[in-house]
Enzyme design. Sequence first.
Site, PDB file in Angstrom:
ATOM      1  N   GLY A  12      45.202 -75.045 -43.965  1.00 12.99           N
ATOM      2  CA  GLY A  12      44.325 -75.242 -42.791  1.00 12.99           C
ATOM      3  C   GLY A  12      42.949 -75.743 -43.196  1.00 12.99           C
ATOM      4  CG  ASP A  33      49.604 -72.827 -43.463  1.00 15.01           C
ATOM      5  OD1 ASP A  33      48.377 -72.836 -43.622  1.00 15.01           O
ATOM      6  OD2 ASP A  33      50.150 -73.037 -42.358  1.00 15.01           O
ATOM      7  CB  SER A 127      35.140 -65.417 -35.712  1.00 22.26           C
ATOM      8  OG  SER A 127      34.406 -66.166 -34.770  1.00 22.26           O
ATOM      9  CE1 TYR A 152      38.270 -67.091 -32.284  1.00 21.43           C
ATOM     10  CE2 TYR A 152      40.341 -67.035 -33.497  1.00 21.43           C
ATOM     11  CZ  TYR A 152      38.957 -67.181 -33.468  1.00 21.43           C
ATOM     12  OH  TYR A 152      38.269 -67.408 -34.642  1.00 21.43           O
ATOM     13  CE  LYS A 156      39.854 -64.834 -36.543  1.00 16.69           C
ATOM     14  NZ  LYS A 156      40.524 -64.914 -37.853  1.00 16.69           N
ATOM     15  CE1 TYR A 180      36.400 -68.292 -41.571  1.00 14.12           C
ATOM     16  CE2 TYR A 180      34.910 -67.040 -42.948  1.00 14.12           C
ATOM     17  CZ  TYR A 180      36.150 -67.553 -42.707  1.00 14.12           C
ATOM     18  OH  TYR A 180      37.180 -67.347 -43.600  1.00 14.12           O
ATOM     19  CG  ASP A 301      31.245 -72.599 -24.239  1.00  8.59           C
ATOM     20  OD1 ASP A 301      32.140 -72.206 -25.002  1.00  8.59           O
ATOM     21  OD2 ASP A 301      31.005 -73.798 -24.020  1.00  8.59           O
TER      22      ASP A 301
HETATM   23  C1  WQD Z   1      30.251 -75.375 -29.928  1.00 12.91           C
HETATM   24  C2  WQD Z   1      29.289 -75.819 -28.828  1.00 12.91           C
HETATM   25  C3  WQD Z   1      30.316 -75.901 -26.657  1.00 12.91           C
HETATM   26  C4  WQD Z   1      33.062 -79.181 -27.438  1.00 12.91           C
HETATM   27  C5  WQD Z   1      34.601 -71.383 -31.302  1.00 12.91           C
HETATM   28  C6  WQD Z   1      35.151 -70.007 -31.594  1.00 12.91           C
HETATM   29  C7  WQD Z   1      34.801 -69.621 -32.999  1.00 12.91           C
HETATM   30  C8  WQD Z   1      35.361 -70.643 -33.918  1.00 12.91           C
HETATM   31  C9  WQD Z   1      34.675 -71.979 -33.618  1.00 12.91           C
HETATM   32  C10 WQD Z   1      37.623 -70.514 -34.732  1.00 12.91           C
HETATM   33  C11 WQD Z   1      29.462 -75.015 -27.537  1.00 12.91           C
HETATM   34  C12 WQD Z   1      29.876 -77.290 -27.106  1.00 12.91           C
HETATM   35  C13 WQD Z   1      32.097 -78.202 -27.584  1.00 12.91           C
HETATM   36  C14 WQD Z   1      32.816 -80.277 -26.595  1.00 12.91           C
HETATM   37  C15 WQD Z   1      30.648 -79.387 -26.095  1.00 12.91           C
HETATM   38  N1  WQD Z   1      36.746 -70.754 -33.747  1.00 12.91           N
HETATM   39  N2  WQD Z   1      30.918 -78.314 -26.927  1.00 12.91           N
HETATM   40  N3  WQD Z   1      31.610 -80.355 -25.949  1.00 12.91           N
HETATM   41  O1  WQD Z   1      32.938 -72.275 -28.956  1.00 12.91           O
HETATM   42  O2  WQD Z   1      30.942 -71.998 -30.518  1.00 12.91           O
HETATM   43  O3  WQD Z   1      33.199 -71.352 -31.315  1.00 12.91           O
HETATM   44  O4  WQD Z   1      35.046 -72.308 -32.268  1.00 12.91           O
HETATM   45  O5  WQD Z   1      37.415 -70.192 -35.859  1.00 12.91           O
HETATM   46  O6  WQD Z   1      35.366 -68.372 -33.303  1.00 12.91           O
HETATM   47  O7  WQD Z   1      34.540 -69.088 -30.719  1.00 12.91           O
HETATM   48  O8  WQD Z   1      32.661 -73.746 -31.017  1.00 12.91           O
HETATM   49  O9  WQD Z   1      32.779 -76.164 -31.403  1.00 12.91           O
HETATM   50  O10 WQD Z   1      34.027 -75.175 -29.408  1.00 12.91           O
HETATM   51  O11 WQD Z   1      31.558 -75.307 -29.344  1.00 12.91           O
HETATM   52  O12 WQD Z   1      29.551 -79.471 -25.496  1.00 12.91           O
HETATM   53  O13 WQD Z   1      33.661 -81.199 -26.387  1.00 12.91           O
HETATM   54  O14 WQD Z   1      29.597 -77.181 -28.477  1.00 12.91           O
HETATM   55  O15 WQD Z   1      30.048 -75.712 -25.271  1.00 12.91           O
HETATM   56  O16 WQD Z   1      28.191 -74.866 -26.949  1.00 12.91           O
HETATM   57  P1  WQD Z   1      32.375 -72.318 -30.327  1.00 12.91           P
HETATM   58  P2  WQD Z   1      32.841 -75.157 -30.292  1.00 12.91           P
END
Ligand code: WQD
Length: 342
Positions: A12, A33, A127, A152, A156, A180, A301
Amino acid sequence: MALQILVTGGTGYIGSHTVVELQNAGYKVVIVDDLSNSSIDVLDNIEKITGIKPIFEQLNLVDAERTGALFRKYPDLQAIIHFAASKAVGESVQIPLHYYRNNLVSLMNLLDGQRKYGVANIVFSSSCTVYGQPEVLPVTEQTPRKDAESPYGNTKRISEDILNDSIRAYPELRGIALRYFNPIGAHESALIGELPLGVPQNLVPFITQTAAGLRDELKVFGNDYDTPDGSAIRDYINVVDLAKAHVVAIERLLNKKNKAKYEVFNLGTGEGLSVLQVVKGFEKATGVELNYKIVDRRPGDIEKIWADTTYANQELGWKAEKGLEETLLSAWNWEKRVRGIQ
Ligand code: WQD
């Protein structure tokens, strides 16, 4: 003889980068995996980077019998890094039972194997999602965990509790949970990186796919948050920096430097950046203008989160080093190689 580390989910995104850093540090790696969310081609690309092809076992750790057989096949395992899990926030709301079964049963099967076959050390991929929307920022390891916004995120939190309670109950176990923040970027070789199946949920792969012409435009989910530019804030950490922290954590356990049987560390940069700052940073780093549109907030979010990295920096002697623009450029180079763009 090189110490042998089992890396679950090692083909991954974060797992593959961690395998590279483990091999660079002289460890022998066994990857397990189920390839449900990654490609076996990653093994060849890891070999191109390090010169060493990891041992690979295709297996879903929910299968208790085959997990036990894995431990019997590799009696010299010294530690486990456990990445393997389903990880899409939105999908977890649709199919919660898959998430609870896959993420929790696999961990319990691993812990059973550790106890039965004498593998004391485990590093667990957790996370910052366990914090929900913190009341106080930046987030320290003492910041109270909150009810997760998704199945999800709940897996965690529950996994951390399973790990903590097991380590407390069984003297032979000890472990570290690494929380993370937002991992982004790719290895400088552009041979490994984040390759989401289908439409990317995460920000940076959506940005790079938009820049590559696979997506018409990036939707920025909300600009009415209580932040300087109105878009949501996260702590984006370079995936290679993150991978290196796993080697540090493993060595902390192998050398018995841990100060408690169960420890938790936040892995972030300590800097919060908004979505629009990331977009601007991408354009500056790559010279590629990004087509984006502000749309409504994405349900579930949180508004803002970033890490207080003091404890990880001092206790682990580890610090994130790569900056945003270098990291976004690495993500773009990876995307261009995957899509055959010059
Ligand atoms: C980041 C920011 C979105 C996509 C999640 C999980 C976390 C980990 C990482 C697994 C937010 C904004 C996103 C888009 C946008 N997952 N965004 N347009 O939600 O902080 O974290 O993913 O390991 O555990 O909770 O990450 O990258 O989805 O979003 O505006 O097309 O970008 O609203 O503010 P997130 P993300």
